[in-house]
Design an enzyme around this catalytic site. Structure first.
Site, PDB file in Angstrom:
ATOM      1  N   ARG A   1      -5.360   2.622  12.325  1.00 56.40           N
ATOM      2  CA  ARG A   1      -5.002   1.212  12.379  1.00 56.40           C
ATOM      3  C   ARG A   1      -5.834   0.463  13.412  1.00 56.40           C
ATOM      4  O   ARG A   1      -5.693  -0.740  13.538  1.00 56.40           O
ATOM      5  CB  ARG A   1      -3.537   1.114  12.779  1.00 56.40           C
ATOM      6  CG  ARG A   1      -2.693   0.354  11.758  1.00 56.40           C
ATOM      7  CD  ARG A   1      -1.347   0.248  12.355  1.00 56.40           C
ATOM      8  NE  ARG A   1      -0.386  -0.475  11.610  1.00 56.40           N
ATOM      9  CZ  ARG A   1       0.470   0.075  10.738  1.00 56.40           C
ATOM     10  NH1 ARG A   1       0.397   1.338  10.422  1.00 56.40           N
ATOM     11  NH2 ARG A   1       1.389  -0.684  10.183  1.00 56.40           N
TER      12      ARG A   1
ATOM     13  N   ARG B   1      14.634  -4.096   7.186  1.00 54.06           N
ATOM     14  CA  ARG B   1      14.057  -3.246   8.231  1.00 54.06           C
ATOM     15  C   ARG B   1      13.887  -4.085   9.487  1.00 54.06           C
ATOM     16  O   ARG B   1      13.490  -5.240   9.410  1.00 54.06           O
ATOM     17  CB  ARG B   1      12.667  -2.769   7.786  1.00 54.06           C
ATOM     18  CG  ARG B   1      12.667  -1.450   7.063  1.00 54.06           C
ATOM     19  CD  ARG B   1      11.353  -1.129   6.411  1.00 54.06           C
ATOM     20  NE  ARG B   1      10.166  -1.347   7.249  1.00 54.06           N
ATOM     21  CZ  ARG B   1       8.924  -1.026   6.864  1.00 54.06           C
ATOM     22  NH1 ARG B   1       8.716  -0.472   5.688  1.00 54.06           N
ATOM     23  NH2 ARG B   1       7.900  -1.252   7.634  1.00 54.06           N
TER      24      ARG B   1
ATOM     25  N   ARG C   1       3.604  -8.330  14.020  1.00 49.95           N
ATOM     26  CA  ARG C   1       2.848  -7.361  13.215  1.00 49.95           C
ATOM     27  C   ARG C   1       1.590  -7.984  12.619  1.00 49.95           C
ATOM     28  O   ARG C   1       0.547  -7.353  12.540  1.00 49.95           O
ATOM     29  CB  ARG C   1       3.723  -6.822  12.074  1.00 49.95           C
ATOM     30  CG  ARG C   1       4.776  -5.861  12.552  1.00 49.95           C
ATOM     31  CD  ARG C   1       5.786  -5.602  11.478  1.00 49.95           C
ATOM     32  NE  ARG C   1       5.325  -4.679  10.461  1.00 49.95           N
ATOM     33  CZ  ARG C   1       5.967  -4.475   9.317  1.00 49.95           C
ATOM     34  NH1 ARG C   1       7.067  -5.137   9.048  1.00 49.95           N
ATOM     35  NH2 ARG C   1       5.507  -3.613   8.438  1.00 49.95           N
TER      36      ARG C   1
ATOM     37  N   LYS D   1       0.823  -1.212   0.000  1.00 48.91           N
ATOM     38  CA  LYS D   1       0.000   0.000   0.000  1.00 48.91           C
ATOM     39  C   LYS D   1       0.857   1.262   0.000  1.00 48.91           C
ATOM     40  O   LYS D   1       0.439   2.285  -0.532  1.00 48.91           O
ATOM     41  CB  LYS D   1      -1.067   0.012   1.087  1.00 48.91           C
ATOM     42  CG  LYS D   1      -0.611  -0.072   2.494  1.00 48.91           C
ATOM     43  CD  LYS D   1      -1.818  -0.088   3.396  1.00 48.91           C
ATOM     44  CE  LYS D   1      -1.445  -0.177   4.857  1.00 48.91           C
ATOM     45  NZ  LYS D   1      -0.113  -0.651   5.227  1.00 48.91           N
TER      46      LYS D   1
ATOM     47  N   ARG E   1      11.825  -8.808   1.975  1.00 49.57           N
ATOM     48  CA  ARG E   1      11.969  -7.403   1.568  1.00 49.57           C
ATOM     49  C   ARG E   1      13.309  -6.830   2.044  1.00 49.57           C
ATOM     50  O   ARG E   1      13.733  -7.081   3.168  1.00 49.57           O
ATOM     51  CB  ARG E   1      10.799  -6.619   2.169  1.00 49.57           C
ATOM     52  CG  ARG E   1      10.752  -5.188   1.761  1.00 49.57           C
ATOM     53  CD  ARG E   1       9.380  -4.618   1.891  1.00 49.57           C
ATOM     54  NE  ARG E   1       8.997  -4.331   3.274  1.00 49.57           N
ATOM     55  CZ  ARG E   1       7.858  -3.738   3.611  1.00 49.57           C
ATOM     56  NH1 ARG E   1       6.989  -3.407   2.690  1.00 49.57           N
ATOM     57  NH2 ARG E   1       7.579  -3.514   4.866  1.00 49.57           N
TER      58      ARG E   1
END
Ligand code: AMP
Length: 249
Positions: free
Chosen positions: A120, A192, A203, A41, A159
């Site tokens: 959120r 990250r 998460r 997103k 990632r």
């Protein structure tokens, strides 16, 4: 194509102001982007920002930018927020809402906005609704990017992000030309901290518990637009524009 918006007021908060305010578009768009971490997103927000001229307002970017400051430059509240973030946990609502309240001018920006990563939780969505109501600003649509959870976990753990220019790669699906090195600026690629497997699990749990119910919240309000998040960023972007135009028409 619109020039990239600078986002100084959003990222820095407090007295910081943007030097360049987006031109007055014929139809400023005010959108919320929903979706689990890793659905892409952020990339869609960037593409939408270029197309629509609206600022990409990401709460995650506020935290990442504070993380790059020296510890003595951070407020105690921000240091507390970063502890949650680095574990992969959601930052408590009162801290996030404080940061957004401090930046509420960005919600009035004449260029419109693309909220990414906020709200959120349902409590954040309710608080946002109140702030927007006070400012007489309405949301056009809430884009919900949908993808199976298994695919998301594979995406996040592979990632890699450039330590300097923040370009994003993936060890399997979008590898850099030279392993571990950014194609664009030659700097080292890093994982990250919140993309590490232990943080990804936290998460995802946080997403399932707190964020997934938001889709239902906005569906009931009649503003939810679902977009399948499979495929290339360009394919997803085309799907997004079609879904938005379908809604406008
Ligand atoms: P993101 O880049 O949106 O995935 O955000 C990175 C991290 O920042 C999240 O995993 C959370 O720890 C924190 N964060 C960002 N936005 C929020 C929010 N609206 N509420 C709570 N925590 C947030």
């Amino acid at each position: 194509m619109q020039p990239k918006s600078e986002r100084t007021a959003w990222i820095k908060g407090g007295e910081a102001r943007c030097k360049t305010i987006p031109a007055n578009p014929a139809q400023p768009r005010r959108l919320i982007l929903l979706g689990a971490p890793g659905v892409g997103k952020g990339t869609q927000a960037e593409l939408l920002s270029e197309r629509l001229g609206a600022c990409h307002l990401s709460t995650g970017d506020i935290f990442r930018s504070a993380k790059n400051l020296d510890a003595c430059e951070r407020t105690p509240t921000m240091s507390r927020a970063l502890d949650f973030m680095l574990r992969g946990d959601l930052v408590p609502d009162e801290i996030v809402l404080g940061l957004v309240a401090e930046r509420s001018g960005c919600l009035r920006c004449r260029g419109g906005f693309l909220l990414d990563g906020f709200p959120r939780t349902v409590a954040q969505a309710e608080a946002l609704g109140k702030v927007l109501g006070e400012q007489q600003v309405a949301i056009d649509a809430v884009l919900s990017y949908d993808m199976p959870l298994k695919t998301i976990v594979a995406r996040l753990s592979g990632r890699r992000t450039c330590s300097i220019c923040k370009a994003v790669f993936h060890v399997d699906t979008r590898p850099p030309k030279v392993s571990g090195i950014c194609d664009h600026c030659g700097a080292a690629l890093i994982q990250r901290e919140d993309d590490r497997p232990e943080s990804v699990r936290v998460r995802m749990d946080a997403y399932e518990k707190s964020t997934a119910p938001l889709a239902e919240f906005y569906r009931k309000k009649g503003v939810l637009v679902s977009v399948a998040a499979e495929g290339t960023p360009e394919e997803i972007f085309k799907r997004t524009l079609k879904a938005l135009n379908g809604r406008a028409g």
